[in-house]
Design a protein around this motif. Structure first.
Motif, PDB file in Angstrom:
ATOM      1  N   UNK A 150      -8.085 -18.357  -5.555  1.00  0.00           N
ATOM      2  CA  UNK A 150      -7.150 -17.586  -6.716  1.00  0.00           C
ATOM      3  C   UNK A 150      -7.135 -16.405  -5.573  1.00  0.00           C
ATOM      4  N   UNK A 151      -7.934 -15.524  -4.405  1.00  0.00           N
ATOM      5  CA  UNK A 151      -7.877 -14.954  -3.531  1.00  0.00           C
ATOM      6  C   UNK A 151      -6.634 -13.979  -3.715  1.00  0.00           C
ATOM      7  N   UNK A 152      -6.834 -12.769  -3.454  1.00  0.00           N
ATOM      8  CA  UNK A 152      -5.603 -11.813  -3.421  1.00  0.00           C
ATOM      9  C   UNK A 152      -5.002 -12.203  -1.785  1.00  0.00           C
ATOM     10  N   UNK A 153      -4.090 -10.687  -1.791  1.00  0.00           N
ATOM     11  CA  UNK A 153      -3.291 -11.130  -0.748  1.00  0.00           C
ATOM     12  C   UNK A 153      -3.662 -10.660   0.235  1.00  0.00           C
ATOM     13  N   UNK A 154      -4.790  -9.753  -0.059  1.00  0.00           N
ATOM     14  CA  UNK A 154      -5.301  -8.722   1.296  1.00  0.00           C
ATOM     15  C   UNK A 154      -6.627  -9.900   1.556  1.00  0.00           C
ATOM     16  N   UNK A 155      -7.317 -10.146   0.958  1.00  0.00           N
ATOM     17  CA  UNK A 155      -8.367 -11.225   1.363  1.00  0.00           C
ATOM     18  C   UNK A 155      -7.904 -12.328   1.823  1.00  0.00           C
ATOM     19  N   UNK A 156      -6.431 -12.878   1.878  1.00  0.00           N
ATOM     20  CA  UNK A 156      -5.861 -13.959   2.637  1.00  0.00           C
ATOM     21  C   UNK A 156      -5.523 -13.531   3.953  1.00  0.00           C
ATOM     22  N   UNK A 157      -5.393 -12.167   4.277  1.00  0.00           N
ATOM     23  CA  UNK A 157      -5.531 -11.936   5.346  1.00  0.00           C
ATOM     24  C   UNK A 157      -6.458 -12.012   6.865  1.00  0.00           C
ATOM     25  N   UNK A 213     -10.434 -13.207  -7.177  1.00  0.00           N
ATOM     26  CA  UNK A 213      -9.426 -13.120  -8.368  1.00  0.00           C
ATOM     27  C   UNK A 213      -8.432 -12.345  -8.689  1.00  0.00           C
ATOM     28  N   UNK A 214      -8.231 -10.715  -7.531  1.00  0.00           N
ATOM     29  CA  UNK A 214      -6.938 -10.689  -7.552  1.00  0.00           C
ATOM     30  C   UNK A 214      -7.345  -8.869  -7.934  1.00  0.00           C
ATOM     31  N   UNK A 215      -8.754  -8.608  -8.475  1.00  0.00           N
ATOM     32  CA  UNK A 215      -8.486  -6.927  -8.995  1.00  0.00           C
ATOM     33  C   UNK A 215      -9.134  -5.873  -7.694  1.00  0.00           C
ATOM     34  N   UNK A 216      -9.253  -5.087  -7.905  1.00  0.00           N
ATOM     35  CA  UNK A 216     -10.524  -4.010  -7.022  1.00  0.00           C
ATOM     36  C   UNK A 216      -9.565  -3.795  -6.039  1.00  0.00           C
ATOM     37  N   UNK A 217     -10.792  -2.754  -4.644  1.00  0.00           N
ATOM     38  CA  UNK A 217      -9.999  -2.286  -3.779  1.00  0.00           C
ATOM     39  C   UNK A 217     -10.426  -2.627  -2.756  1.00  0.00           C
ATOM     40  N   UNK A 218      -9.571  -4.265  -2.373  1.00  0.00           N
ATOM     41  CA  UNK A 218      -9.915  -4.836  -1.384  1.00  0.00           C
ATOM     42  C   UNK A 218      -9.461  -4.073  -0.100  1.00  0.00           C
ATOM     43  N   UNK A 219      -9.601  -3.968   1.064  1.00  0.00           N
ATOM     44  CA  UNK A 219      -9.136  -2.805   2.393  1.00  0.00           C
ATOM     45  C   UNK A 219      -9.301  -3.670   3.707  1.00  0.00           C
ATOM     46  N   UNK A 220      -8.827  -3.775   4.592  1.00  0.00           N
ATOM     47  CA  UNK A 220      -9.073  -4.350   5.201  1.00  0.00           C
ATOM     48  C   UNK A 220      -8.672  -3.616   6.791  1.00  0.00           C
ATOM     49  N   UNK A 254      -0.564  -5.612  -5.516  1.00  0.00           N
ATOM     50  CA  UNK A 254       0.737  -6.136  -4.794  1.00  0.00           C
ATOM     51  C   UNK A 254       0.984  -7.488  -5.388  1.00  0.00           C
ATOM     52  N   UNK A 255       0.124  -8.026  -6.787  1.00  0.00           N
ATOM     53  CA  UNK A 255       1.157  -9.031  -7.892  1.00  0.00           C
ATOM     54  C   UNK A 255       0.159 -10.018  -6.879  1.00  0.00           C
ATOM     55  N   UNK A 256       0.480 -11.507  -7.805  1.00  0.00           N
ATOM     56  CA  UNK A 256       0.086 -12.820  -7.427  1.00  0.00           C
ATOM     57  C   UNK A 256       0.872 -12.829  -6.389  1.00  0.00           C
ATOM     58  N   UNK A 257      -0.573 -13.639  -5.785  1.00  0.00           N
ATOM     59  CA  UNK A 257      -0.563 -14.369  -4.275  1.00  0.00           C
ATOM     60  C   UNK A 257       0.848 -16.019  -4.279  1.00  0.00           C
ATOM     61  N   UNK A 277       3.064  -3.359  10.106  1.00  0.00           N
ATOM     62  CA  UNK A 277       2.928  -3.504   8.665  1.00  0.00           C
ATOM     63  C   UNK A 277       3.281  -4.794   8.344  1.00  0.00           C
ATOM     64  N   UNK A 278       2.837  -4.557   7.086  1.00  0.00           N
ATOM     65  CA  UNK A 278       3.103  -6.037   6.361  1.00  0.00           C
ATOM     66  C   UNK A 278       3.952  -6.206   5.663  1.00  0.00           C
ATOM     67  N   UNK A 279       4.872  -7.510   5.797  1.00  0.00           N
ATOM     68  CA  UNK A 279       6.226  -7.756   5.349  1.00  0.00           C
ATOM     69  C   UNK A 279       5.419  -8.760   3.583  1.00  0.00           C
ATOM     70  N   UNK A 280       6.136  -8.712   2.824  1.00  0.00           N
ATOM     71  CA  UNK A 280       5.322  -9.519   1.597  1.00  0.00           C
ATOM     72  C   UNK A 280       6.729 -10.009   1.345  1.00  0.00           C
ATOM     73  N   UNK A 281       7.191 -11.773   1.135  1.00  0.00           N
ATOM     74  CA  UNK A 281       8.303 -11.862   1.359  1.00  0.00           C
ATOM     75  C   UNK A 281       8.592 -13.200  -0.290  1.00  0.00           C
ATOM     76  N   UNK A 282       9.107 -11.969  -1.410  1.00  0.00           N
ATOM     77  CA  UNK A 282       8.874 -13.198  -2.973  1.00  0.00           C
ATOM     78  C   UNK A 282       9.392 -14.591  -2.939  1.00  0.00           C
ATOM     79  N   UNK A 283       9.081 -15.759  -3.337  1.00  0.00           N
ATOM     80  CA  UNK A 283       9.163 -17.126  -3.557  1.00  0.00           C
ATOM     81  C   UNK A 283      10.729 -16.943  -4.262  1.00  0.00           C
ATOM     82  N   UNK A 284      12.172 -17.199  -3.472  1.00  0.00           N
ATOM     83  CA  UNK A 284      12.811 -17.809  -3.874  1.00  0.00           C
ATOM     84  C   UNK A 284      13.237 -18.558  -4.843  1.00  0.00           C
TER      85      UNK A 284
END
Length: 785
Positions: A82-89, A103-110, A142-145, A171-178
């Motif tokens: 369920x992790x966040x986009x940032x945590x997945x990095x 679960x995807x809220x809060x101030x994740x950093x890296x 950022x939204x849902x992974x 840079x980080x490039x996020x690409x949305x599901x087509x």
């Protein structure tokens, strides 16, 4: 004599221009669109053999002339839970992930190579996501992974076409599901400890006469692991609507969310050693409307601890992006990507604050007198941001071996930020969370603000990039960008100062302009079918945070500039991929920030820093459906000069702090991962260890937190052809921090020095650190209809 191709002449002139302008460090202060770099295609011809971008298991094989790593959709689903986009990095080489939750809220950093998330340009489908006010990389917006096809990290040298003013370190490039041609429904239900619950659904409409698209909704809820009485919630909705004809397409991408989150408490090393690990802010109530007539009811003073009820964030974010591609001719393509971001509604609350009735000439707590000098209110920051922008790129295939990209980006960001005071209910919570209604007023009926700031920031960026296949093995890229950004700030008068309203204060206006030429150059040599070597160099600029206009440094803040160089090697075959990169990043005017006791962010230039190191990554396939992955990064981020105090300020009798030769804070020298997995198409598993070396909490390196190793586990089972109505399904189980390690994860608020021999001040004292979330166990059931 051999005739020089026209592409060579063009490249030569562009390289000469880049070299002339390379040393230009102009800024007028002293008075990938989410596109990837243009490419000639994914196929490189070497001795009549073809090498294409492929996958080794779930891992994408990179071929760009620079360090780059990608998390694919399969990896996001398998490893992240369920992790966040940032945590997945953290699954990418050389990334130091910290904060956030499961679960995807809060101030994740890296951090990456010593650069924080605020120095990495983050772009989703052409929309820059870094907050210009503080340059922060806010993970919760950022939204849902589940909405992403891939997450790509470009190390060091940022893409020349990136629409960002923060990308000094990559840079980080996020690409949305087509959208897909087939209609269907994707449903995912997640549950876990701390009463984690998330429901996600995506409906794909299929393709009809060129039209296709999907919409998604999700609801996530989670108990704060430091205070289970407080339940956070995020509601999101998204869409990707497409119309395609011939070789043209237009996509409308929408992402909205409403977030309510309760902050976890960062701790000093002393607090970490003495307090229970799960302890957080006290659940203390400070009701505003209470007191005794004729008595000075001083409820709040400077030593009053914060209350967990008041440490909250509640934001509403809307993102709108259009990605359009037009085939103008066989050799000419045009992309136009407008966007708009709106952040409106909700606030960030940061503890109780005392207001003085005698200075404001009003009965604030309604007890019948005006004698109370410490009436508690919740101080709330209300951000209202509007961010329209557009980028355009023209890709021109000049010859069979030469491609030119011309591009432009323009945005005008506007913000109003107020700090208002909201009364507190008897249960400890603010009366409102919108920062606008029911706020405190003085005896004249004027609303009371700590600050009322209006900021505008127009940015223009122009670039040209030339890619030339000099031979069938060698590719040369030269690029040049020009960026111009202006910060315009106005702080409205009649705000709270020293406990009273200064009615004669007319406010003030400040502005600063930053401009720079940004050259980039790379060589890419395909030695043979398996080996690739490359060199890249680029100059990047990160403008100061807009909030710095209102601080002590004002318009004297200089932009952070970097020169990023890298040499690398990649090897790949059918069973193995490996890479090695050596990098050197020199930057001037290193920007650092800290939070003052009054919750105001202050900014300083910390001088020159040299960052050098190496990164190694290895991925491979083993017999019987097993696989393995490993990475190691060494980062030496050395400060090159002592930090000089300005304005007659001294610390311990010194006008400079001994920072020269010290490691940059929050930058571990050593990061490593190693893991082994299994995947037979149905059953899969992955166990992975993460090592994070020790790091410092201050620039003078007096306080260090210990190294740590943690382990994550992922298990899952896939079903296919479940029946007439069910196409496939997946059950997954993810365990983060498997052995429940209790440790300090990274710096929350760094200090210039934690030397106990120096008198405490805003610059000196113990740093605060982010605590790692205890072990989380998350299970998910995913169905495709």
């Amino acid at each position: 004599m051999r005739q020089i191709p026209t592409g060579t002449k063009r490249l030569s002139s562009l390289v000469q221009l880049a070299l002339v302008l390379y040393a230009h460090h102009g800024y007028a202060e002293e008075s990938e669109a989410e596109a990837e770099p243009a490419d000639l295609g994914s196929v490189v011809v070497v001795s009549d053999k073809k090498i294409s971008d492929t996958y080794l298991g779930d891992t994408k094989i990179e071929t760009t002339p620079g360090s780059r790593a990608t998390l694919t959709k399969f990896q996001l689903e398998k490893l992240g839970g369920i992790g966040t986009v940032y945590d997945s990095l953290k699954f990418l080489p050389g990334v130091n992930s910290q904060g956030g939750n499961s679960w995807g809220a809060g101030g994740a950093g890296f951090t990456v190579r010593g650069f924080s998330g605020s120095q990495i340009g983050i772009v989703r489908d052409g929309l820059p996501l870094n907050d210009p006010l503080f340059q922060m990389a806010v993970g919760s917006v950022i939204g849902d992974p589940e909405d992403y096809e891939s997450i790509s990290l470009i190390y060091g040298s940022s893409a020349i076409s990136l629409p960002s003013v923060t990308a000094s370190g990559g840079s980080i490039i996020l690409k949305t599901v087509a959208p897909t041609p087939e209609a269907g429904v994707f449903f995912k239900q997640t549950f876990g400890n701390n009463d984690v619950q998330k429901t996600y659904a995506r409906v794909n409409f299929g393709e009809h006469a060129g039209f296709s698209g999907w919409i998604s909704v999700s609801d996530s809820r989670y108990d704060n692991w430091q205070a289970s009485d407080l339940r956070a919630q995020t509601k999101r909705a998204g869409a990707n609507l497409q119309y395609a004809w011939n070789e043209n397409s237009i996509n409308l991408i929408i992402s909205t969310q409403e977030l309510e989150n309760w902050s976890t408490m960062p701790k000093t090393k002393a607090q970490f050693d003495s307090l229970p690990y799960r302890s957080g802010y006290a659940l203390t109530t400070y009701p505003t409307y209470s007191g005794t007539t004729g008595v000075n009811d001083n409820v709040v003073n400077g030593t009053t601890p914060s209350s967990q009820w008041l440490m909250s964030t509640s934001f509403h974010v809307q993102n709108y992006m259009i990605n359009s591609h037009f085939k103008l001719a066989d050799n000419l393509d045009l992309s136009i990507d407008p966007y708009f971001q709106r952040i409106r509604g909700g606030t960030s609350s940061a503890g109780p604050f005392a207001l003085n009735e005698t200075l404001l000439n009003v009965d604030l707590n309604r007890d019948g007198d005006q004698l109370d000098t410490g009436v508690p209110f919740a101080r709330q920051m209300l951000p209202a941001q509007y961010r329209p922008g557009i980028s355009a790129r023209l890709d021109w295939q000049l010859t069979a071996t030469n491609k030119l990209q011309l591009g432009a980006w323009y945005e005008r960001w506007h913000s109003r930020q107020t700090f208002s005071y909201v009364p507190i209910k008897s249960n400890g919570k603010p009366y409102t969370t919108n920062g606008e209604s029911n706020i405190a007023s003085d005896g004249r009926g004027n609303p009371i603000y700590m600050s009322d700031q209006r900021t505008d920031s127009p940015t223009l960026k122009l670039w040209a990039e030339d890619i030339w296949n000099a031979t069938e093995r060698l590719k040369v890229t030269a690029a040049l960008a020009y960026q111009h950004t202006k910060l315009e700030g106005k702080n409205i008068g009649q705000v709270l100062s020293s406990g009273a309203i200064n009615y004669s204060n007319p406010g003030y206006e400040r502005d600063a302009t930053y401009e720079r030429f940004l050259p980039a150059f790379s060589l890419d040599y395909q030695a043979d079918q398996n080996n690739q070597v490359y060199y890249s160099a680029s100059s990047n600029m990160r403008i100061p945070a807009a909030a710095s206009l209102y601080g002590a440094v004002g318009t004297s803040q200089k932009p952070e500039t970097t020169i990023n160089q890298e040499v690398g090697w990649r090897y790949r075959d059918s069973r193995l991929s490996t890479s090695l990169a050596l990098f050197l990043d020199d930057f001037k005017n290193r920007q650092v920030s800290y939070q003052t006791p009054s919750f105001v962010t202050a900014y300083y230039n910390a001088g020159k820093v040299e960052t050098k190191g190496a990164e190694f990554a290895l991925n491979g396939l083993l017999p019987h459906n097993f696989n393995y992955a490993a990475s190691y990064a060494y980062v030496a981020a050395t400060q090159k000069e002592d930090f000089e105090l300005e304005g007659g300020v001294t610390v311990g009798g010194r006008n400079a702090l001994p920072t020269k030769g010290k490691q940059l804070f929050n930058t571990p020298k050593h990061l490593a991962t190693i893991g082994i997995g299994y995947d037979d198409g149905s059953l899969y598993g992955d166990i992975r260890a993460f090592y994070k070396g020790s790091l410092y909490g201050d620039l003078t390196n007096h306080e260090k937190i210990a190294a740590v190793t943690t382990v994550n586990l992922a298990l899952g089972y896939r079903w296919n052809n479940l029946g007439r109505y069910f196409k496939s399904g997946v059950f997954s189980l993810n365990v983060n921090n498997l052995f429940d390690k209790q440790y300090l994860q990274g710096v929350n608020t760094g200090r210039f020095s934690s030397d106990p021999s120096l008198a405490p001040s805003q610059l000196v004292g113990p740093a605060t650190y982010v605590l790692a979330e205890p072990r989380t166990i998350v299970g998910s059931l995913q169905l495709n209809f």
